[in-house]
Each structure stands twice: as structure tokens, then as C-alpha cells.
Design a protein around this motif. Structure first.
Motif, PDB file in Angstrom:
ATOM      1  N   SER A   1       0.821  -1.221   0.000  1.00  0.00           N
ATOM      2  CA  SER A   1       0.000   0.000   0.000  1.00  0.00           C
ATOM      3  C   SER A   1       0.850   1.263   0.000  1.00  0.00           C
ATOM      4  O   SER A   1       1.972   1.272   0.500  1.00  0.00           O
ATOM      5  CB  SER A   1      -0.900   0.027   1.235  1.00  0.00           C
ATOM      6  N   ASP A   2       0.275   2.324  -0.553  1.00  0.00           N
ATOM      7  CA  ASP A   2       0.906   3.650  -0.472  1.00  0.00           C
ATOM      8  C   ASP A   2       0.379   4.439   0.710  1.00  0.00           C
ATOM      9  O   ASP A   2       1.063   5.301   1.238  1.00  0.00           O
ATOM     10  CB  ASP A   2       0.643   4.413  -1.772  1.00  0.00           C
ATOM     11  N   TRP A   3      -0.869   4.178   1.092  1.00  0.00           N
ATOM     12  CA  TRP A   3      -1.477   4.827   2.257  1.00  0.00           C
ATOM     13  C   TRP A   3      -2.220   3.752   3.046  1.00  0.00           C
ATOM     14  O   TRP A   3      -2.836   2.872   2.457  1.00  0.00           O
ATOM     15  CB  TRP A   3      -2.509   5.877   1.844  1.00  0.00           C
ATOM     16  N   LEU A   4      -2.195   3.894   4.362  1.00  0.00           N
ATOM     17  CA  LEU A   4      -2.925   2.944   5.198  1.00  0.00           C
ATOM     18  C   LEU A   4      -4.002   3.662   5.979  1.00  0.00           C
ATOM     19  O   LEU A   4      -3.809   4.791   6.441  1.00  0.00           O
ATOM     20  CB  LEU A   4      -1.957   2.262   6.175  1.00  0.00           C
ATOM     21  N   THR A   5      -5.144   2.997   6.115  1.00  0.00           N
ATOM     22  CA  THR A   5      -6.204   3.559   6.940  1.00  0.00           C
ATOM     23  C   THR A   5      -6.985   2.424   7.591  1.00  0.00           C
ATOM     24  O   THR A   5      -6.631   1.248   7.420  1.00  0.00           O
ATOM     25  CB  THR A   5      -7.093   4.518   6.113  1.00  0.00           C
ATOM     26  N   ILE A   6      -8.014   2.789   8.340  1.00  0.00           N
ATOM     27  CA  ILE A   6      -8.732   1.801   9.151  1.00  0.00           C
ATOM     28  C   ILE A   6     -10.242   1.957   8.938  1.00  0.00           C
ATOM     29  O   ILE A   6     -10.717   3.009   8.538  1.00  0.00           O
ATOM     30  CB  ILE A   6      -8.432   2.003  10.651  1.00  0.00           C
ATOM     31  N   GLU A   7     -10.956   0.866   9.252  1.00  0.00           N
ATOM     32  CA  GLU A   7     -12.419   1.005   9.268  1.00  0.00           C
ATOM     33  C   GLU A   7     -12.949   0.629  10.650  1.00  0.00           C
ATOM     34  O   GLU A   7     -14.156   0.592  10.863  1.00  0.00           O
ATOM     35  CB  GLU A   7     -13.085   0.147   8.177  1.00  0.00           C
ATOM     36  N   ILE A   8     -12.041   0.362  11.576  1.00  0.00           N
ATOM     37  CA  ILE A   8     -12.429  -0.014  12.938  1.00  0.00           C
ATOM     38  C   ILE A   8     -11.294   0.454  13.860  1.00  0.00           C
ATOM     39  O   ILE A   8     -10.131   0.432  13.450  1.00  0.00           O
ATOM     40  CB  ILE A   8     -12.661  -1.545  13.011  1.00  0.00           C
ATOM     41  N   GLU A   9     -11.634   0.884  15.080  1.00  0.00           N
ATOM     42  CA  GLU A   9     -10.594   1.405  15.967  1.00  0.00           C
ATOM     43  C   GLU A   9     -10.084   0.359  16.960  1.00  0.00           C
ATOM     44  O   GLU A   9      -9.135   0.612  17.696  1.00  0.00           O
ATOM     45  CB  GLU A   9     -11.071   2.662  16.704  1.00  0.00           C
ATOM     46  N   HIS A  10     -10.717  -0.819  16.974  1.00  0.00           N
ATOM     47  CA  HIS A  10     -10.275  -1.855  17.914  1.00  0.00           C
ATOM     48  C   HIS A  10      -9.113  -2.621  17.278  1.00  0.00           C
ATOM     49  O   HIS A  10      -9.299  -3.651  16.636  1.00  0.00           O
ATOM     50  CB  HIS A  10     -11.442  -2.769  18.288  1.00  0.00           C
ATOM     51  N   LEU A  11      -7.917  -2.058  17.432  1.00  0.00           N
ATOM     52  CA  LEU A  11      -6.704  -2.556  16.784  1.00  0.00           C
ATOM     53  C   LEU A  11      -5.536  -2.459  17.749  1.00  0.00           C
ATOM     54  O   LEU A  11      -5.660  -1.862  18.814  1.00  0.00           O
ATOM     55  CB  LEU A  11      -6.383  -1.675  15.564  1.00  0.00           C
ATOM     56  N   ASP A  12      -4.382  -3.004  17.341  1.00  0.00           N
ATOM     57  CA  ASP A  12      -3.169  -2.851  18.139  1.00  0.00           C
ATOM     58  C   ASP A  12      -2.410  -1.614  17.625  1.00  0.00           C
ATOM     59  O   ASP A  12      -1.761  -1.665  16.582  1.00  0.00           O
ATOM     60  CB  ASP A  12      -2.320  -4.118  17.998  1.00  0.00           C
ATOM     61  N   ALA A  13      -2.528  -0.512  18.380  1.00  0.00           N
ATOM     62  CA  ALA A  13      -1.923   0.752  17.928  1.00  0.00           C
ATOM     63  C   ALA A  13      -0.393   0.643  17.860  1.00  0.00           C
ATOM     64  O   ALA A  13       0.245   1.365  17.077  1.00  0.00           O
ATOM     65  CB  ALA A  13      -2.350   1.892  18.840  1.00  0.00           C
ATOM     66  N   ASP A  14       0.207  -0.271  18.651  1.00  0.00           N
ATOM     67  CA  ASP A  14       1.673  -0.439  18.599  1.00  0.00           C
ATOM     68  C   ASP A  14       2.109  -0.962  17.231  1.00  0.00           C
ATOM     69  O   ASP A  14       3.128  -0.532  16.691  1.00  0.00           O
ATOM     70  CB  ASP A  14       2.145  -1.401  19.698  1.00  0.00           C
ATOM     71  N   ILE A  15       1.325  -1.894  16.683  1.00  0.00           N
ATOM     72  CA  ILE A  15       1.665  -2.400  15.336  1.00  0.00           C
ATOM     73  C   ILE A  15       1.557  -1.249  14.332  1.00  0.00           C
ATOM     74  O   ILE A  15       2.396  -1.105  13.445  1.00  0.00           O
ATOM     75  CB  ILE A  15       0.751  -3.579  14.916  1.00  0.00           C
ATOM     76  N   LEU A  16       0.535  -0.401  14.502  1.00  0.00           N
ATOM     77  CA  LEU A  16       0.373   0.728  13.566  1.00  0.00           C
ATOM     78  C   LEU A  16       1.583   1.662  13.649  1.00  0.00           C
ATOM     79  O   LEU A  16       2.047   2.181  12.630  1.00  0.00           O
ATOM     80  CB  LEU A  16      -0.922   1.480  13.861  1.00  0.00           C
ATOM     81  N   ASP A  17       2.101   1.858  14.871  1.00  0.00           N
ATOM     82  CA  ASP A  17       3.323   2.665  15.026  1.00  0.00           C
ATOM     83  C   ASP A  17       4.479   2.051  14.234  1.00  0.00           C
ATOM     84  O   ASP A  17       5.279   2.763  13.623  1.00  0.00           O
ATOM     85  CB  ASP A  17       3.713   2.754  16.505  1.00  0.00           C
ATOM     86  N   GLU A  18       4.553   0.712  14.256  1.00  0.00           N
ATOM     87  CA  GLU A  18       5.632   0.023  13.512  1.00  0.00           C
ATOM     88  C   GLU A  18       5.477   0.270  12.008  1.00  0.00           C
ATOM     89  O   GLU A  18       6.467   0.404  11.292  1.00  0.00           O
ATOM     90  CB  GLU A  18       5.598  -1.482  13.794  1.00  0.00           C
ATOM     91  N   LEU A  19       4.229   0.333  11.541  1.00  0.00           N
ATOM     92  CA  LEU A  19       4.000   0.565  10.105  1.00  0.00           C
ATOM     93  C   LEU A  19       4.424   1.986   9.724  1.00  0.00           C
ATOM     94  O   LEU A  19       4.991   2.212   8.656  1.00  0.00           O
ATOM     95  CB  LEU A  19       2.540   0.308   9.739  1.00  0.00           C
ATOM     96  N   VAL A  20       4.165   2.926  10.639  1.00  0.00           N
ATOM     97  CA  VAL A  20       4.611   4.308  10.399  1.00  0.00           C
ATOM     98  C   VAL A  20       6.133   4.338  10.327  1.00  0.00           C
ATOM     99  O   VAL A  20       6.719   4.990   9.452  1.00  0.00           O
ATOM    100  CB  VAL A  20       4.090   5.261  11.505  1.00  0.00           C
ATOM    101  N   ALA A  21       6.775   3.581  11.226  1.00  0.00           N
ATOM    102  CA  ALA A  21       8.241   3.528  11.245  1.00  0.00           C
ATOM    103  C   ALA A  21       8.791   2.938   9.949  1.00  0.00           C
ATOM    104  O   ALA A  21       9.916   3.238   9.544  1.00  0.00           O
ATOM    105  CB  ALA A  21       8.720   2.726  12.459  1.00  0.00           C
ATOM    106  N   LEU A  22       7.993   2.098   9.285  1.00  0.00           N
ATOM    107  CA  LEU A  22       8.410   1.540   7.990  1.00  0.00           C
ATOM    108  C   LEU A  22       8.269   2.563   6.865  1.00  0.00           C
ATOM    109  O   LEU A  22       8.557   2.276   5.706  1.00  0.00           O
ATOM    110  CB  LEU A  22       7.549   0.311   7.635  1.00  0.00           C
ATOM    111  N   GLY A  23       7.753   3.747   7.218  1.00  0.00           N
ATOM    112  CA  GLY A  23       7.646   4.814   6.224  1.00  0.00           C
ATOM    113  C   GLY A  23       6.287   4.888   5.544  1.00  0.00           C
ATOM    114  O   GLY A  23       6.143   5.566   4.535  1.00  0.00           O
ATOM    115  N   LYS A  24       5.294   4.166   6.087  1.00  0.00           N
ATOM    116  CA  LYS A  24       3.965   4.208   5.474  1.00  0.00           C
ATOM    117  C   LYS A  24       3.061   5.172   6.242  1.00  0.00           C
ATOM    118  O   LYS A  24       2.958   5.082   7.463  1.00  0.00           O
ATOM    119  CB  LYS A  24       3.324   2.808   5.487  1.00  0.00           C
TER     120      LYS A  24
END
Ligand SMILES: Nc1ncnc2c1ncn2[C@@H]1O[C@H](COP(=O)(O)OP(=O)(O)OP(=O)(O)O)[C@@H](O)[C@H]1O
Ligand SMILES: [Mg+2]
Length: 382
Positions: A71-94
């Protein structure tokens, strides 16, 4: 790499492929984007309309990293997620929108309330209740009527219980055993309202017209646009919603749920950091739907016009009527009504009160649109 105005083959990755992911996909494709979702159910509602799908749990780190790679951009359709994993995805530059910090804040209803209260945004009185004793104290402070709510993982009112005495408190603690709880004063509201707010990557915000939401059994059943309230109340609700969303981080749509009290005050119930059930009517009733707006916002495109393109619209949810394989009857009759649209989410099986689809009708007045939508709803069975 994204070049402004030169996109066409870029991919949006959505965590979750339910009805919201489906309607986001249906908005993204005409703009030339590709869509991929992660969802645990094979042939998810989003995949059925053309999104690629990674079949995996939403908490599956490997699957989410795979999604990020594609993906070039990531988004969500539900907020019940692991926000730490999302931080890791940001760190990957996404780019992840809304920001993982916003998702982390919002997924804990208690922290969310505290954040808004400290920022001076009006919310219902609330307190942490680590044990039954604290809950009984809270009940006194809240004049004998309150809701016990789970802090995490709630939807469609499934983490809420109204309590009025010690026996009911005991029952709530049994029902929600092992979960972190908090208590909220019961607000005898005159109406429930909602404002959809779009936020760009630069932090600019734009509000949709205020709607009234009507709930039964804690589930949203109807949305009336525009809300039949005074000009002052409309301005107040819009301002509170804009102010609250301005304090959050990240781009996209936000659904701001509000109470209009008997005294005429506006309180925030909670904010959903995503497209929301109280904005489904925007597909037919506004110049830019909430789904297209979300796509625009997260990809750095300019926001579209949020105003109504019709005088009035009413959305009615099609909630499951029984537990069975999904069978829809009466679509022919429902669609024979003028200015009436039916959206089905492709979910099976049908379950009692499961959101299976929705109907939107437009009209010269809310009354006219509501009569059309209700008639169509009666003609459908699921
Ligand atoms: N403090 C309150 N006073 C009165 N009614 C309330 C209060 N909090 C919640 N409710 C009622 O319960 C409904 C659901 O509450 P809430 O938004 O906390 O639950 P939820 O599980 O997040 O639901 P949803 O997924 O529909 O947003 C509200 O829309 C409202 O009708
Ligand atoms: Mg809610």
C-alpha cells in the motif's frame, strides 16, 4: 511514489473489510486508486466489490506488514486494533491515517473522555470504577442513574449497561468480568446528534451538516439530515465537533456523537476516528460522500464540498431480523419508491441486529424522506 495530481495506480490499504471498507472501496475505485484490505472473513464485504484481500486477523502483525508493503497509504475502518503495530508501520515509512496515537486514545473510552474533559470540551460526568464499591459511590454522585461502560472494544452498545441500584451494579460486574470499566452519568438527552468532520493531512477541518441519530437497543436505527434543531444548536454542535477533532492527530473522517440535553447544551458522547454510520446518507445527499472525503483526506487530495445537495435525507439501517443464512426479499418493492436507494453489505449469515445494509431516501423535507425510507424498510425482509 505519490505525485500530486498524477496518481492512478496507487493503492490504499484498509485494516478491516466490512461494510465501511466496502463503501470506502466503492469511493476509491472511481478516483483511480486500488484497494487492499486485511479482514479475517473470506470474501469480505470489501473484497466482493473489488478490493484485494489478505485473509487474516486484524491483530496479525505479519499480515499488517504485508498490507503496508502493498500500500501507499494505510487507513482503518475499525478502531479496535493494536496501535503499537500501527506505530511500527509508520516507522516503515507508510502513512497511517488517522494517527496511531489518535486510535490509541479513542479506543479507550475512559482516556478519550478524560482527554476531552481536560481540554474543556463538554462531556457527560464520568469516573473510573476499579471495583463495585467505587461504582456504588459513583451512583450516589450521579444521582442514582448511570451507565457502566467497558473502556475497550465496545460497539453498538454491547459494552454498556444502565444501572440504578447495587444489585444491578453487581450484575454489570459479573457481565463485564475481567474488563476495565468506568461509569458515566445517564444524560436524559432530548436528542442525539452527530457531526461528521473531515480532517486533512495539514490539520484543516471541515464539518458536514448536523444530523439527528435515533437509537434503539443502543443501536443506531435512523439518521435524519439535517437535524431538526435550532440554528443556535446547529452552530454549537458544529463548533464543538470541529474543536474536538482539531485536537486529534491524523487525516480522514471522524464521526462525532453528541447529546443535546433537555437544557439545550451540547455534550460529546464519543468520537469514532473513521467513517461512521451517521454519515451513510452523504452518498446520496451531499456533494461529497463521507467515503470519498476520507479517501481524499488520507491521500492528500483537496477536500470536497460537505454541504447537502438535496433539502433532506433519511437513512435507515437494515438490521438482521433472524439468525439464518442471508435471504433478502422485497428489493423490487423497496426500489419502486422514488428517490430511495438500498445498500446491501454482502454479509452472511444474517444475525439479529447485525448491520446488513441501509436505505437512504431523499426528499423536500425530513418528513417526506423519512416516510419513503420507512416504507421501503417495511417492504424489505432479511
Ligand atoms: N451517558 C449517557 N447517557 C444517556 N445515554 C447514553 C449515555 N451513553 C450512551 N448512551 C446511549 O447508548 C448509546 C450507545 O452508547 P456508546 O456510544 O457509548 O456505545 P457504543 O458501543 O460505542 O455504540 P456505537 O457503536 O453505536 O457508537 C448512545 O448512542 C446513547 O443512546
Ligand atoms: Mg457510540
Amino acid at each position: 511514489m505519490y505525485i500530486k495530481g498524477m496518481h492512478g495506480s496507487q493503492t490504499i490499504g484498509i485494516i478491516g473489510g466490512g461494510q465501511l471498507g466496502r463503501m470506502l472501496t466503492l469511493a476509491a475505485l472511481p478516483l483511480g486508486f486500488k484497494v487492499i484490505v486485511v479482514d479475517p472473513g473470506e470474501d469480505s464485504p470489501a473484497a466482493q466489490v473489488g478490493a484485494k484481500q489478505i485473509v487474516a486477523d486484524l491483530y496479525d502483525r505479519t499480515a499488517l506488514k504485508q498490507l503496508a508493503e502493498k500500500s501507499d497509504w494505510l487507513t482503518i475502518e475499525i478502531e479496535h486494533l493494536d496501535a503499537d503495530i500501527l506505530d511500527e508501520l509508520v516507522a516503515l515509512g507508510k502513512p497511517v491515517n488517522p494517527a496511531p496515537s489518535t486510535i490509541r486514545l479513542i479506543q479507550d473510552k475512559y482516556l478519550q473522555k478524560k482527554f476531552f474533559e481536560e481540554a474543556g470540551i463538554p462531556v457527560a460526568p464520568f469516573v473510573e470504577i476499579p471495583d463495585e464499591r467505587a461504582a456504588n459511590d459513583a451512583l450516589k454522585a450521579f444521582e442514582g442513574k448511570m451507565l457502566i461502560k467497558t473502556r475497550h472494544g465496545a460497539y453498538d452498545g454491547r459494552g454498556n449497561m444502565v444501572v440504578e441500584d447495587a444489585a444491578q451494579i453487581k450484575k454489570a460486574f459479573k457481565l463485564f468480568a475481567g474488563k476495565q470499566l468506568y461509569a458515566e452519568k445517564l444524560i436524559p438527552f432530548s436528542k442525539e446528534l452527530a457531526v461528521m468532520v473531515a480532517r486533512t493531512v495539514d490539520g484543516d477541518v471541515a464539518a458536514y451538516p448536523v444530523v439527528e441519530t435515533i437509537h434503539e437497543r443502543n443501536i443506531c436505527v435512523e439518521v435524519l439530515a439535517p437535524a431538526p434543531i435550532s440554528k443556535t444548536q446547529t452552530t454549537e454542535a458544529t463548533n464543538v465537533a470541529l474543536q474536538a477533532v482539531s485536537m486529534l492527530h491524523g487525516a480522514g473522517m471522524f464521526g462525532v456523537e453528541l447529546f443535546l440535553t433537555k437544557e439545550g447544551d451540547i455534550l460529546i458522547n464519543e468520537i469514532a476516528p473513521r467513517v461512521h454510520n451517521s454519515g451513510h446518507h452523504t452518498i446520496e445527499a451531499n456533494h461529497t460522500s463521507q467515503f470519498e472525503q476520507h479517501v481524499r483526506a488520507i491521500t492528500g487530495l483537496p477536500l470536497g464540498d460537505t454541504t447537502l445537495s438535496v433539502p433532506a435525507a433519511v437513512m435507515i439501517n437494515i438490521l438482521g431480523e433472524r439468525n439464518d443464512m442471508t435471504k433478502i426479499k422485497g428489493l423490487d418493492k423497496a426500489l419502486a419508491n422514488p428517490r430511495t436507494s438500498v445498500h446491501l453489505y454482502g454479509k452472511s449469515p444474517t444475525k439479529v441486529d447485525r448491520k446488513m445494509g441501509h436505505i437512504t431516501a431523499t426528499g423536500k423535507t425530513v418528513k417526506e424522506a423519512r416516510a419513503r425510507a420507512r416504507k421501503a424498510r417495511k417492504q424489505l425482509s432479511i
